[in-house]
Design an enzyme around this catalytic site. Sequence first.
Site: not given
Ligand code: PLP
Length: 380
Positions: A71, A152, A180, A200, A202, A238, A324
């Site tokens: 993401g 998020n 999210q 994303s 995960h 790649t 984060c």
């Molecule tokens: N955007 C939002 C709203 C997210 O919650 C996150 C991850 O927590 C990201 C972007 C970043 O995604 P990634 O962890 O795949 O880099």
Amino acid sequence: MERIYLDHAATTPLDKKVLDKMMPYFTENFGNADSPHAIGRRAVNAVDDARDRVAERLGVKANELYFTSGGTEADNWAIVGGAYAQKAKGKDHVILSSIEHHAALYAAEKLEKEGFSVTYLPVNDGGMVEVNALQNVMTERTGLVAVMAANNETGVLQPIENLAKIAHEKGALFFTDAVQAAPYIPLCIKQWGVDMLSFSSHKFYGPKGCGMLYVKSGVKIERFIGGGEQERGLRGGTTNVPTVVGFSEAFCKNLDTMDESNEKIERLSKLFLEGISTLKGVTVNGGEKKLPAILNLRVEGVNNVDLLYKLDLKGVCIAVGSACASASVKPSHVLLAMGLTEKETRESVRISFGKDNTEEEIRFAAAAFVETVENLRQFS
Ligand code: PLP
């Protein structure tokens, strides 16, 4: 000790069935998707199939979808790549909501340093961008507007369809970060009318390190990672075939079980709130229209980091703000934007439920939460 995981907004465990689909692409089907020989063709066929499956479920064309490393990369690319393509048309103004993820905020800060002007949209006390706020700051020079589909930290859903319309009236592109939102709501790309959208793997029980950017046919964005000619010449590197295979498997599986999972998660969220209802001074941050999976709670008189670590000792995993920012002591920019004081942001925690949590886990977690809050209040 058994751990109770209530941090699904940070990441979700990889589904074992998804892992099974990925495994052959680490070993016997290890080929480079750019190699024209038989082993390479197995890889490229898997990538094409993965992209086709996602495109079909989204109701878009496969060549509108680009695989990325996650993401963060997709957000960076959409904002930087979109802004530069628009600058070529004399549009050097970018608008973002003030509650975007750091991946988007970082890209905007970079643009600002490079001479773009950037406006941050306020949110109301429920955490939602108001449509008028965008109307008021749009100009003929606005090239790109970015507002996430669901936040998020609070789970609050944003009025994407209306915001995209306003952006388009002045010829700006509209990008939404749906990282999210994707696990819990169908991504109605056509109905929302967005030009770009990121998500994303995960977050929906797929592998880490794989994301996707949708770019509407006809919309020009600049290449972000140069090198090879992968992803139709726009994203070099790649292809990470096992994660791409896992992305599509997890995405399709998540859509198939979305209603059932959402129903369960909503029940678990209510059960948790009932379980802590004896506590005074607890409020939910964020308005009504939000994802039930994310509960952002302000607990008066309790430091959020203390609460997180005390609960961790009892086997319950929660978060303060976004993953984060969890290790940092910065106050949440999202909650500040909603009008909370710095002290109030430091009293706020994020609990995010998943489809595999059980009622027993939630009862235990709620009881541990009550006991920990009472202890912390007693000694503060
Ligand atoms: N955007 C939002 C709203 C997210 O919650 C996150 C991850 O927590 C990201 C972007 C970043 O995604 P990634 O962890 O795949 O880099």
